[in-house]
Design a protein around this motif. Structure first.
Motif, PDB file in Angstrom:
ATOM      1  N   TYR C 119       0.838  -1.201   0.000  1.00 44.02           N
ATOM      2  CA  TYR C 119       0.000   0.000   0.000  1.00 44.02           C
ATOM      3  C   TYR C 119       0.868   1.243   0.000  1.00 44.02           C
ATOM      4  CZ  TYR C 119      -3.910  -3.038   1.068  1.00 44.02           C
ATOM      5  OH  TYR C 119      -4.859  -4.006   1.011  1.00 44.02           O
ATOM      6  N   PHE C 120       1.947   1.186   0.764  1.00 40.37           N
ATOM      7  CA  PHE C 120       2.869   2.317   0.787  1.00 40.37           C
ATOM      8  C   PHE C 120       3.481   2.517  -0.604  1.00 40.37           C
ATOM      9  CE2 PHE C 120       7.247   3.884   1.328  1.00 40.37           C
ATOM     10  CZ  PHE C 120       6.955   5.134   1.851  1.00 40.37           C
ATOM     11  N   ALA C 121       3.867   1.396  -1.234  1.00 38.06           N
ATOM     12  CA  ALA C 121       4.472   1.469  -2.571  1.00 38.06           C
ATOM     13  C   ALA C 121       3.528   2.163  -3.546  1.00 38.06           C
ATOM     14  CB  ALA C 121       4.822   0.075  -3.069  1.00 38.06           C
ATOM     15  N   ILE C 122       2.264   1.717  -3.558  1.00 36.00           N
ATOM     16  CA  ILE C 122       1.333   2.305  -4.518  1.00 36.00           C
ATOM     17  C   ILE C 122       1.020   3.748  -4.137  1.00 36.00           C
ATOM     18  CG2 ILE C 122      -0.769   1.886  -5.804  1.00 36.00           C
ATOM     19  CD1 ILE C 122      -0.911  -0.816  -4.611  1.00 36.00           C
ATOM     20  N   GLY C 123       0.965   4.016  -2.837  1.00 36.89           N
ATOM     21  CA  GLY C 123       0.694   5.385  -2.384  1.00 36.89           C
ATOM     22  C   GLY C 123       1.770   6.346  -2.872  1.00 36.89           C
ATOM     23  N   THR C 124       3.037   5.944  -2.734  1.00 37.38           N
ATOM     24  CA  THR C 124       4.114   6.825  -3.178  1.00 37.38           C
ATOM     25  C   THR C 124       4.074   7.004  -4.690  1.00 37.38           C
ATOM     26  OG1 THR C 124       5.525   4.887  -3.065  1.00 37.38           O
ATOM     27  CG2 THR C 124       5.750   6.488  -1.299  1.00 37.38           C
ATOM     28  N   LEU C 125       3.699   5.935  -5.384  1.00 41.00           N
ATOM     29  CA  LEU C 125       3.553   6.036  -6.834  1.00 41.00           C
ATOM     30  C   LEU C 125       2.526   7.110  -7.179  1.00 41.00           C
ATOM     31  CD1 LEU C 125       4.337   4.593  -9.548  1.00 41.00           C
ATOM     32  CD2 LEU C 125       2.253   3.295  -9.276  1.00 41.00           C
ATOM     33  N   GLY C 126       1.410   7.101  -6.442  1.00 37.62           N
ATOM     34  CA  GLY C 126       0.372   8.104  -6.660  1.00 37.62           C
ATOM     35  C   GLY C 126       0.888   9.510  -6.406  1.00 37.62           C
ATOM     36  N   VAL C 127       1.632   9.675  -5.311  1.00 34.96           N
ATOM     37  CA  VAL C 127       2.187  10.998  -5.004  1.00 34.96           C
ATOM     38  C   VAL C 127       3.077  11.467  -6.152  1.00 34.96           C
ATOM     39  CG1 VAL C 127       3.778  12.230  -3.502  1.00 34.96           C
ATOM     40  CG2 VAL C 127       2.071  10.722  -2.509  1.00 34.96           C
ATOM     41  N   GLY C 128       3.937  10.563  -6.628  1.00 34.32           N
ATOM     42  CA  GLY C 128       4.839  10.931  -7.725  1.00 34.32           C
ATOM     43  C   GLY C 128       4.074  11.411  -8.942  1.00 34.32           C
ATOM     44  N   GLU C 129       2.998  10.701  -9.286  1.00 32.06           N
ATOM     45  CA  GLU C 129       2.242  11.073 -10.483  1.00 32.06           C
ATOM     46  C   GLU C 129       1.520  12.407 -10.279  1.00 32.06           C
ATOM     47  OE1 GLU C 129       2.369   9.264 -13.601  1.00 32.06           O
ATOM     48  OE2 GLU C 129       4.083   8.761 -12.358  1.00 32.06           O
ATOM     49  N   ILE C 130       1.041  12.643  -9.050  1.00 30.01           N
ATOM     50  CA  ILE C 130       0.373  13.925  -8.778  1.00 30.01           C
ATOM     51  C   ILE C 130       1.371  15.075  -8.914  1.00 30.01           C
ATOM     52  CG2 ILE C 130      -0.711  15.325  -6.976  1.00 30.01           C
ATOM     53  CD1 ILE C 130      -2.114  12.841  -6.015  1.00 30.01           C
ATOM     54  N   ILE C 131       2.573  14.877  -8.382  1.00 31.98           N
ATOM     55  CA  ILE C 131       3.600  15.918  -8.490  1.00 31.98           C
ATOM     56  C   ILE C 131       3.869  16.218  -9.963  1.00 31.98           C
ATOM     57  CG2 ILE C 131       6.031  16.442  -8.045  1.00 31.98           C
ATOM     58  CD1 ILE C 131       4.594  16.451  -5.493  1.00 31.98           C
ATOM     59  N   LYS C 132       3.910  15.157 -10.760  1.00 37.93           N
ATOM     60  CA  LYS C 132       4.182  15.352 -12.186  1.00 37.93           C
ATOM     61  C   LYS C 132       3.098  16.230 -12.820  1.00 37.93           C
ATOM     62  CE  LYS C 132       5.207  12.967 -16.411  1.00 37.93           C
ATOM     63  NZ  LYS C 132       5.375  11.707 -17.111  1.00 37.93           N
ATOM     64  N   VAL C 133       1.835  15.921 -12.522  1.00 38.01           N
ATOM     65  CA  VAL C 133       0.748  16.721 -13.085  1.00 38.01           C
ATOM     66  C   VAL C 133       0.857  18.170 -12.613  1.00 38.01           C
ATOM     67  CG1 VAL C 133      -1.748  16.998 -13.239  1.00 38.01           C
ATOM     68  CG2 VAL C 133      -0.761  14.725 -13.252  1.00 38.01           C
ATOM     69  N   LEU C 134       1.221  18.362 -11.340  1.00 41.58           N
ATOM     70  CA  LEU C 134       1.344  19.730 -10.830  1.00 41.58           C
ATOM     71  C   LEU C 134       2.392  20.508 -11.619  1.00 41.58           C
ATOM     72  CD1 LEU C 134       1.106  19.280  -6.955  1.00 41.58           C
ATOM     73  CD2 LEU C 134      -0.609  20.140  -8.540  1.00 41.58           C
ATOM     74  N   PHE C 135       3.474  19.838 -11.983  1.00 37.77           N
ATOM     75  CA  PHE C 135       4.496  20.537 -12.754  1.00 37.77           C
ATOM     76  C   PHE C 135       4.029  20.804 -14.185  1.00 37.77           C
ATOM     77  CE2 PHE C 135       7.379  19.598  -9.315  1.00 37.77           C
ATOM     78  CZ  PHE C 135       8.186  20.719  -9.320  1.00 37.77           C
ATOM     79  N   VAL C 136       3.331  19.838 -14.777  1.00 36.43           N
ATOM     80  CA  VAL C 136       2.818  20.058 -16.127  1.00 36.43           C
ATOM     81  C   VAL C 136       1.829  21.211 -16.140  1.00 36.43           C
ATOM     82  CG1 VAL C 136       1.436  19.035 -17.986  1.00 36.43           C
ATOM     83  CG2 VAL C 136       3.151  17.665 -16.830  1.00 36.43           C
TER      84      VAL C 136
END
Lengths: 403, 297, 315
Positions: C119-136
């Motif tokens: 769950y932690f693994a997938i959670g961090t994956l989600g955070v990473g993708e959200i950060i990416k969208v924020l930068f885009v």
């Protein structure tokens, strides 16, 4: 015990890798028998499809040059063939940089030709700039390249500003006022090209007096457009301008059919030019407008033959390969004029130079090394691509899909 | 977008979201089964789905067999492929404490398959065009795409099939026991390799079903799979890792979220929104939204 | 005794690496570029090793920290914030490490508190993708999809890149080495083995986990900063791509998880594989790389560092 052993293994592996790399770190022959031209290209990854066509264009062009005996280099007093060396940029922006490092440092290239994606070419161009190797780009927005202030990089393409003008110019030129679209929608892929293009469309729409009612981009990788389509339906959109990848372009049109939405004018960049699109849509491809950089009907010398060869190799026709083909042509001309294949001399010929009779017609670079070529707009009609921009009244006039 | 809202439009948004989400759901069920026994997130599932879509494409273009009919060939084929892959690649790794090994084998498999597909079928988009492609029923002005509806039916049937298998057959019950507690299951004489192989084979079998569903609905290219795998992982986490019905419902919910988010917000945000929803679910109900209903069932 | 010997060897290896620019022409040798990139990978892989290997928290959000580090460097430079010269400026680089630390603490506390294992693994994956969208979607502040353009004219030679890369690789290895030998490391490994028992022995589990996560983010951010100096054109597709998570995991596990030399071996080996397949199997390089990953993992599940254990046990 464990630690020392670990270190020994570590050393062992480093040794192996170093041996591999050092031994292949490129040894130059004393006498030059070829001009080494490197090119990053999307051999694998998302862009592999257009990457393959782009590579074919280069290879065909180099083959034709070498068949004529190669390029005459005055300083050496003889003709030398061009050797084309590929490096995979993996369709990734920073992959362009790595590919260029390899070409310059391992393959010891003299000159470089580009890949076909703007950010990849910017990354590769930055590396070329570092080592002062002349890098000749095609298919990268010249306004983006201009911002970089490159000294060793030239570019032949369109710019997002002028490319975004075409739909509005088409409407004003070919439609009576009452038939012109009133409610325009933008559907842009949310990446560099899409955002740049979107801004261009908005600026031109204002200038021409058209109203953009919906501007909703989509994240790269989106596979469902039904919500966008519902918006268009609700807003009674009568024209869609879109930048969309080929696979998703088919999805979009299929879903529009499922959702029972008919739009009189659909103009797509990047997505609708493929023959697969036309085949997948069948008759529904009619009326749809797609982009292109080149057409064998533009009358460049050898264009017909090139198109035939392309069809033979790929099983479908191309609207871009001429631009790829022209790039080595221009480079060869520049080398002959410079009398040398030293980067600085070739670059000086291209910056501010004019090249006649290429596969792209006559190409003129400005002092910054940028050359503009207009974007074409072609309309699908019964499996044929009919030119709508630039306007050729005697050949074809824009048709709008009936509601 | 609020000014355009009508009742019919809301219904259409929901219908689209549900039909779209089914594709995620069906991919997530496979992941869920593999996770249940082997405790790994099988990252290559998306690529396997695409591979099966290409097989479906081949059967359609070379032999002219209808894609839905080709399920008869594809499902057994993918089951066999699953058993083969398990025994060749994962047998040793599955027994290890460190699950990263299996995970990385999956990553290696993904790299390999993506490129292999490119070599065999080129990177150009492929599609299946039949007489019913893009056809839609229109009851009461609501558009229901027939291929997507078929996707939903296939998803429901395979969920039911998997549930029946897990509850009514000996080996199925063994798989279920092993999902709950592998050590105790081994103690009562269940061979871990057997249940792993069966679960993995069914996982790949479902990839076959999903591949056919995908091939009939979408055009596809070799790099289509990874995004699907990511979305399937989210569906899985929303629905509850390790639960079959939860995975399907999670997928449908994700489809709904995306459909609504890209309607009401600018499309570029829909990914961030679905990830945010998924993080919130993880935070407040990490066992998944639909898990309790499963235990009761 | 053993320790002294291995430290001596390490020092010798480091000196040998540090002298490479005096032997090879840094700006003409592809091998030096290979080393530079490997150093970057060693740094981020070592960072992941601390979180994933020693603490047992599989993080799939490393790309967010890497990208954040790169973007911090670019934003500080372009907005002229610290007035310290920017190009290979220690202040800029350290700040580029600290910004990811802030993110790591903000997301780490809730994620590490609530989520365990996968769950932690997938959670961090989600955070990473959200950060990416924020930068885009970041508008002119992040330059949106086009990203930020640094003045590439400051480039003179690969030498500072090489030495900084080497320094970061050593720095991260030394940091991780001393951390795991300290009381903190003891606590981290206790958490990995059994969280409940660690907590019952008075270890403040969350504090230590967040600490490891933050140190990992710091090291990753530093590498991101160095890469920003190399790339000059910082955009989401280049510095926030998932590879910056996938590669460290891959390299760490291939080398040997939870071993100090694992990431070093893994990073050099995998980067070597990528480079060589790129040269000799251009058309099918991912097939060869994928095949090699499968083979290594299938037959050497302990990673390359476990290879010698296997040979030893056969003797």
């Amino acid at each position: 015990m464990t630690k020392t052993k670990g270190l020994k293994w570590c050393l062992f592996f480093i040794l192996i890798v170093s041996l591999c790399l050092i031994s292949f770190n490129g040894v130059m022959a004393a006498e030059r028998t070829e001009i080494r031209v490197g090119a990053p290209a999307s051999i694998t990854g998302l862009n592999a499809m257009t990457g393959k066509e782009h590579r074919w264009g280069y290879e065909q062009s180099v083959k034709d040059i070498n068949a004529k005996g190669g390029v005459y280099v005055k300083d050496l007093g003889k003709r030398l063939p061009i050797k084309l060396i590929w490096a995979d940029d993996k369709s990734q922006n920073d992959g362009g940089a790595q590919a260029m490092e390899r070409l310059i440092k391992r393959d010891k290239i003299d000159l470089a030709l580009s890949s076909n994606i703007t950010p990849i070419n910017i990354a590769a161009g930055t590396v070329a700039e570092k080592y002062k190797v002349y890098y000749q780009i095609v298919v990268s927005w010249i306004d983006f390249i201009e911002k970089e202030n490159f000294k060793w990089v030239s570019d032949l393409f369109s710019d997002t500003g002028r490319a975004a003008q075409s739909p509005f110019a088409i409407w004003d030129e070919q439609l009576p006022p009452e038939k012109r679209p009133k409610r325009v929608a933008l559907l842009m892929e949310d990446n560099q090209d899409g955002q740049g293009f979107g801004m261009g469309f908005k600026a031109w729409a204002e200038k021409y007096g058209y109203k953009i009612v919906i501007d909703s981009p989509f994240a790269p990788g989106t596979k469902d457009f039904s919500s966008h389509i519902l918006k268009y339906k609700a807003a009674k959109v009568d024209a869609i301008l879109t930048l969309i990848p080929p696979t998703d372009g088919i999805t979009l049109l299929r879903q529009m059919k499922e959702q029972n939405l008919k739009v009189p004018y659909i103009h797509g960049w990047k997505g609708f030019w493929t023959r697969e699109f036309e085949k997948a849509m069948g008759g529904d491809a009619d009326y749809i407008i797609h982009d292109g950089f080149w057409s064998d009907k533009m009358g460049a010398p050898g264009a017909k033959k090139l198109q035939e060869q392309f069809i033979k190799a790929f099983g479908y026709d191309s609207t871009s390969v001429g631009l790829s083909y022209a790039n080595p042509q221009i480079l060869a001309m520049a080398i002959e004029r410079a009398g040398s294949f030293a980067s600085a001399k070739v670059r000086d010929q291209v910056f501010g130079g004019e090249f006649k009779g290429t596969m792209m017609g006559d190409v003129k670079y400005n002092e910054k090394g940028l050359a503009f070529t207009p974007f074409l707009a072609l309309q699908w009609w019964k499996g044929e691509r009919m030119p709508v921009y630039p306007y050729k009244p005697d050949v074809w006039k824009l048709k709008m899909r009936p509601r | 977008m609020w000014e355009y809202i009508t009742f019919g439009l809301i219904v259409q948004l929901f219908v689209n979201g549900i039909l779209f989400g089914t594709m995620y759901g069906i991919a997530a069920i496979g992941l869920s089964l593999v996770f249940g026994t082997m405790r790994i997130i099988f990252l290559a599932q998306g690529t396997m789905i695409i591979f099966m879509a290409y097989i479906c494409y081949w059967i359609f273009t070379l032999m002219g067999i209808d894609p839905y009919l080709s399920l008869v060939i594809i499902v057994p084929l993918s089951l066999l492929l699953g058993i083969g892959l398990y025994h060749i690649l994962f047998r040793e790794a599955a027994g290890l404490e460190d699950k990263n090994i299996s995970l990385l084998i999956a990553v290696g498999l993904m790299f390999l398959m993506e490129n292999l597909i490119t070599v065999i079928w080129t990177a150009n988009p492929r599609f299946i065009e039949t007489s019913y492609t893009s056809f839609a029923f229109r009851p009461m002005g609501i558009n229901i795409s027939v291929t997507r509806l078929n996707g939903l039916i296939m998803a429901l049937l395979s969920t039911a099939g998997v549930l029946l298998f897990l509850k009514k057959t000996m080996i199925g019950m063994a798989v279920r026991a092993a999902s709950e507690d592998m050590i105790s299951a081994t103690l009562v004489g269940i061979s871990p390799h057997r249940v792993n192989a069966v679960a993995f084979a069914i996982g790949i079998g479902l990839a076959g079903v999903a591949g056919v569903g995908l091939a009939t609905i979408y055009p596809f290219d070799p790099y289509y799979g990874f995004i699907f795998a990511l979305k399937a992982i989210i569906s899985l986490a929303i629905g509850g890792i390790g639960s079959v019905v939860g995975a399907l419902l999670g997928g449908i919910l994700l489809g709904l979220i995306e459909s609504l988010a890209s309607f009401f917000f600018s499309g570029g945000w829909s990914d961030a929104i679905s990830f945010a929803v998924f993080l919130i679910v993880l935070m407040f109900k990490p066992e998944g939204l639909f898990v309790r209903s499963i235990n009761k069932a | 005794m053993e320790d002294k010997r291995s430290i001596l060897i390490s020092v010798l290896v480091v000196i040998a690496f540090a002298c490479v620019p005096f032997v090879l022409d840094v700006d003409k040798s592809y091998f030096v570029f290979f080393l530079f990139l490997s150093f970057c990978y060693v740094t981020i892989t070592q960072a992941w090793n601390l979180v994933g290997g020693y603490t047992g928290q599989i993080s799939l959000g490393q790309h967010a920290f890497f990208g954040l580090g790169a973007y911090t460097t670019a934003i500080i430079w372009l907005r002229d914030i610290t007035k310290t010269g920017y190009f290979f400026d220690p202040v800029t680089m350290i700040l580029s490490g600290l910004v990811p630390v802030v993110l790591a603490i903000i997301v780490g506390i809730p994620l590490l508190h609530r989520l365990k294992g996968d769950y932690f693994a997938i959670g961090t994956l989600g955070v990473g993708e959200i950060i990416k969208v924020l930068f885009v979607k970041g508008g002119s502040f992040t330059g949106a999809s086009d990203g930020l353009h640094l003045p590439s004219t400051v480039f003179e030679s690969m030498k500072p890149y090489y030495w900084t890369g080497l320094f970061l690789a050593i720095f991260s290895t030394v940091v991780v080495y001393f951390l795991i030998r300290s009381r903190i490391g003891l606590a981290l490994r206790a958490i990995r083995e059994d969280e409940t028992s660690a907590a019952s022995h008075g270890v403040h589990v969350l504090k230590y986990k967040v600490f490891a996560f933050a140190v990992g983010a710091f090291l990753t951010g530093l590498a991101g900063s160095l890469y920003a100096y190399y790339l000059f054109h910082i955009n989401p597709d280049a510095v926030l791509k998932l590879n910056w998570t996938l590669y460290p995991v891959l390299m760490c596990v291939i080398g040997g998880t939870g071993r100090i030399m694992g990431p070093v071996i893994g990073a050099f080996f995998m980067n070597g594989v990528f480079f060589l397949t790129d040269i000799y199997f251009v058309e099918i390089n991912p097939i060869m790389a994928g095949l090699l990953i499968i083979i290594v993992m299938r037959f050497m599940p302990g990673g390359l560092i476990g290879l010698k254990d296997m040979i030893m046990s056969r003797k």
